[in-house]
Design an enzyme around this catalytic site. Structure first.
Site, short mmCIF file in Angstrom:
data_model
loop_
_atom_site.label_atom_id
_atom_site.label_comp_id
_atom_site.label_asym_id
_atom_site.label_seq_id
_atom_site.Cartn_x
_atom_site.Cartn_y
_atom_site.Cartn_z
N LYS A 13 0.83 -1.21 0.00
CA LYS A 13 0.00 0.00 0.00
C LYS A 13 0.87 1.26 0.00
O LYS A 13 0.64 2.17 -0.78
CB LYS A 13 -0.93 0.03 1.23
CG LYS A 13 -1.85 -1.17 1.35
CD LYS A 13 -2.79 -1.06 2.53
CE LYS A 13 -2.12 -1.01 3.89
NZ LYS A 13 -1.42 -2.27 4.27
N ARG A 88 -9.24 0.74 9.10
CA ARG A 88 -8.78 -0.61 9.40
C ARG A 88 -9.82 -1.39 10.18
O ARG A 88 -9.58 -2.55 10.51
CB ARG A 88 -7.51 -0.52 10.24
CG ARG A 88 -6.22 -0.76 9.43
CD ARG A 88 -5.08 -0.54 10.38
NE ARG A 88 -3.88 -1.24 10.06
CZ ARG A 88 -2.81 -0.66 9.52
NH1 ARG A 88 -2.84 0.60 9.14
NH2 ARG A 88 -1.70 -1.35 9.36
N ARG A 127 12.08 -6.04 5.15
CA ARG A 127 11.87 -4.66 4.69
C ARG A 127 12.81 -3.69 5.42
O ARG A 127 13.05 -3.82 6.61
CB ARG A 127 10.41 -4.26 4.97
CG ARG A 127 10.09 -2.85 4.56
CD ARG A 127 8.61 -2.65 4.45
NE ARG A 127 7.95 -2.53 5.75
CZ ARG A 127 6.66 -2.21 5.87
NH1 ARG A 127 5.90 -2.04 4.81
NH2 ARG A 127 6.12 -2.11 7.07
N ARG A 162 11.82 -1.17 10.79
CA ARG A 162 10.76 -0.72 11.70
C ARG A 162 10.64 -1.67 12.89
O ARG A 162 10.80 -2.87 12.75
CB ARG A 162 9.42 -0.69 10.96
CG ARG A 162 9.14 0.64 10.30
CD ARG A 162 7.92 0.64 9.43
NE ARG A 162 6.74 0.02 10.01
CZ ARG A 162 5.54 0.00 9.41
NH1 ARG A 162 5.38 0.57 8.23
NH2 ARG A 162 4.51 -0.59 9.97
N ARG A 173 0.20 -8.78 13.54
CA ARG A 173 -0.44 -7.80 12.64
C ARG A 173 -1.32 -8.50 11.61
O ARG A 173 -2.39 -8.00 11.25
CB ARG A 173 0.64 -6.95 11.93
CG ARG A 173 1.32 -5.97 12.88
CD ARG A 173 2.65 -5.49 12.33
NE ARG A 173 2.54 -4.62 11.18
CZ ARG A 173 3.57 -4.31 10.38
NH1 ARG A 173 4.78 -4.81 10.62
NH2 ARG A 173 3.40 -3.51 9.37
P1 AMP Z 1 1.17 0.70 9.08
O1 AMP Z 1 2.29 1.64 8.91
O2 AMP Z 1 -0.04 1.10 8.27
O3 AMP Z 1 1.56 -0.74 8.85
O4 AMP Z 1 0.71 0.81 10.61
C1 AMP Z 1 1.59 0.47 11.67
C2 AMP Z 1 0.82 0.31 12.95
O5 AMP Z 1 0.18 1.56 13.28
C3 AMP Z 1 -0.32 -0.71 12.92
O6 AMP Z 1 0.11 -2.04 13.14
C4 AMP Z 1 -1.22 -0.17 14.04
O7 AMP Z 1 -0.69 -0.49 15.31
C5 AMP Z 1 -1.10 1.33 13.86
N1 AMP Z 1 -2.13 1.84 12.93
C6 AMP Z 1 -1.93 2.42 11.71
N2 AMP Z 1 -3.09 2.76 11.14
C7 AMP Z 1 -4.07 2.40 12.02
C8 AMP Z 1 -5.49 2.46 12.00
N3 AMP Z 1 -6.16 2.96 10.95
N4 AMP Z 1 -6.16 2.00 13.08
C9 AMP Z 1 -5.51 1.50 14.16
N5 AMP Z 1 -4.18 1.38 14.22
C10 AMP Z 1 -3.45 1.83 13.18
#
Ligand code: AMP
Length: 224
Positions: A13, A88, A127, A162, A173
């Site tokens: 994404k 999400r 990554r 990360r 996740r």
């Molecule tokens: P991402 O960078 O999109 O993979 O997000 C990393 C982490 O941020 C996720 O595993 C969640 O802990 C948190 N996070 C990001 N976006 C959301 C969301 N829309 N709702 C809840 N937690 C989020």
């Protein structure tokens, strides 16, 4: 064009959003990036969010909905936006609908990028991400090597892994994705907005598929 990119962690994404910004000049809104910036700044919200993020769990809906409400009001979103990592959960999607009604806007497409789970684990654990948040370019220790080891090709900043890209957190996740996020495919299918694509192949192939969908007009959620 208002777009949601849906897909498991590591589906691509963020990578595709960055290419779409360049092509369509619309901002990418990544709740993950916004939360990581808050963690880095050490704000109250960042401190609380980090616990959830490190455990591979979702940050509470009210926190991310608040972030999105503020962000979508910014002038750069008036001509369109790319949502990456939001919504999400179904309550987040419902809240987004309410925010958009208030702004007189609507979602045009939900591009759902489908990738096999074990492939996602391999992608995420290998990554590497650019430390410069404004760049955020992603590499992979096997598939997308930077020209110089540990250094971003695009801006020359150091790369890092990360905190949540370790295997234990990645598996958590994925479970969270299957339980909380996958139901959004049904939520948006009913609205006729889902454009499914197979997230395998080169980054450019996937990008061309997405551009084809966005520029060809509406397709049925079955792909025809
Ligand atoms: P991402 O960078 O999109 O993979 O997000 C990393 C982490 O941020 C996720 O595993 C969640 O802990 C948190 N996070 C990001 N976006 C959301 C969301 N829309 N709702 C809840 N937690 C989020």
């Amino acid at each position: 064009m208002n777009l949601i990119l849906l897909g498991g962690p590591g589906a691509g994404k963020g990578t595709q959003a960055k290419k779409l910004i360049d092509k369509f000049q619309t901002p990418q809104i990544s709740t993950g990036d916004i939360l990581r910036a808050a963690v880095k700044e050490g704000t109250e919200m960042g401190r609380k969010a980090k616990e959830y993020m490190d455990a591979g769990k979702l940050v509470p809906d009210e926190v991310v909905i608040g972030i999105i409400k503020d962000r979508l009001k910014q002038p750069d979103c008036q001509k369109g936006f790319i949502l990456d990592g939001f919504p999400r959960t179904v309550p987040q999607a419902e809240a987004l609908d309410r925010v958009l009604v208030g702004l007189g806007a609507k979602i045009d497409h939900v591009v759902s990028i489908d990738v096999d789970e074990e492939a996602l684990v391999t992608r995420l654990t290998g990554r590497r991400t650019c430390k410069n948040a404004a760049c955020g370019q992603m590499f992979h220790i096997k598939f997308t090597l930077p020209k110089k080891e540990g250094v971003c090709d695009k801006c020359g900043t150091e790369l890092y892994q990360r905190d949540d890209d370790n295997e234990t957190t990645v598996r958590s996740r994925l479970t969270t994705y299957n339980q909380a996020t996958a139901p959004l495919i049904g939520y948006y299918s009913v609205k006729g907005l889902v454009r499914p694509i197979a997230g395998v192949g080169s980054i450019d192939d996937i990008f061309n598929q997405i551009v084809g969908i966005l520029t060809a007009g509406v397709k049925c959620s079955c792909g025809h």
